[in-house]
Scaffold this motif. Structure first.
Motif, PDB file in Angstrom:
ATOM      1  N   THR A  87     -17.273 102.058  58.970  1.00 14.92           N
ATOM      2  CA  THR A  87     -18.337 103.046  59.074  1.00 14.92           C
ATOM      3  C   THR A  87     -19.676 102.346  58.933  1.00 14.92           C
ATOM      4  O   THR A  87     -19.879 101.569  57.993  1.00 14.92           O
ATOM      5  CB  THR A  87     -18.218 104.115  57.961  1.00 14.92           C
ATOM      6  N   THR A  89     -22.972 102.728  57.687  1.00 16.46           N
ATOM      7  CA  THR A  89     -23.685 103.610  56.756  1.00 16.46           C
ATOM      8  C   THR A  89     -25.195 103.404  56.811  1.00 16.46           C
ATOM      9  O   THR A  89     -25.927 104.015  56.035  1.00 16.46           O
ATOM     10  CB  THR A  89     -23.192 103.365  55.318  1.00 16.46           C
ATOM     11  N   GLU A 129     -18.177 106.260  62.407  1.00 14.46           N
ATOM     12  CA  GLU A 129     -16.945 105.674  61.884  1.00 14.46           C
ATOM     13  C   GLU A 129     -16.010 105.425  63.054  1.00 14.46           C
ATOM     14  O   GLU A 129     -15.921 106.236  63.976  1.00 14.46           O
ATOM     15  CB  GLU A 129     -16.259 106.594  60.874  1.00 14.46           C
TER      16      GLU A 129
END
Length: 169
Positions: A87, A89, A129
């Motif tokens: 993922t 972020t 993701e």
């Protein structure tokens, strides 16, 4: 200034240089980053090898990166699929490249991957993701004393390099 610029350029060249040396000399548990051809191989059901999965993000980036499971037991000669999840972020798009490593070092030449996210750069949108499968088998010729193999991946941020390559083409 020239020395600083040279050191900066050398820093960017380290990963490709490292990969070339490891590929050329077969050292440090590096595995080929191309799909292996898997022919008809007899599955050795009398033998079980534990394959562990380790994930790391280089440079302290806040990305999330994990394997679906910490380890699996495999029979040499049989294909297996393990999913990895990453993922982004961060609040911007990025390009990442996974570099694999295998331990013990002499098991690397017996690991055959037919599909792996490490074969190509991975582009992530901000907050995206991805599920990334790895399809692999251990060659039945794996030495008998090897009963545990660790497959680790380190994700590197290659956004700047990818953008420079795109501008050059």
């Amino acid at each position: 200034m020239l020395v600083t610029a040279g050191m900066f350029g050398f820093g960017y060249a380290l990963v490709p240089l490292y990969n070339m040396l490891c590929d050329a000399f077969g050292i440090n548990g590096k595995v080929a980053t191309t799909a292996a051809r898997v022919g008809t191989v007899e599955v050795d059901r009398s033998r079980t090898v534990t394959v562990e999965f380790v994930t790391t993000v280089n440079g302290g980036r806040p990305w999330k990166f994990r394997a679906e499971q910490a380890s699996i037991d495999v029979h040499p000669g049989q294909l297996y699929t393990v999913n990895f999840y990453a993922t982004n972020t961060e609040g911007h798009d990025l390009v990442a490249q996974a570099v694999p490593q295998v331990a013990p070092w002499d098991a690397a030449k017996h690991l055959r991957k037919t599909e792996c996210f490490c074969f190509n750069n991975q582009t992530f949108k901000a907050g995206e993701e991805k599920r990334m499968p790895v399809v692999f088998m251990l060659d039945p010729e794996l030495p008998a004393y090897v009963d545990r193999v660790t497959l680790s991946y380190t994700f590197f941020d290659v956004t700047d390099v990818a953008m420079q390559q795109n501008r050059g083409t």
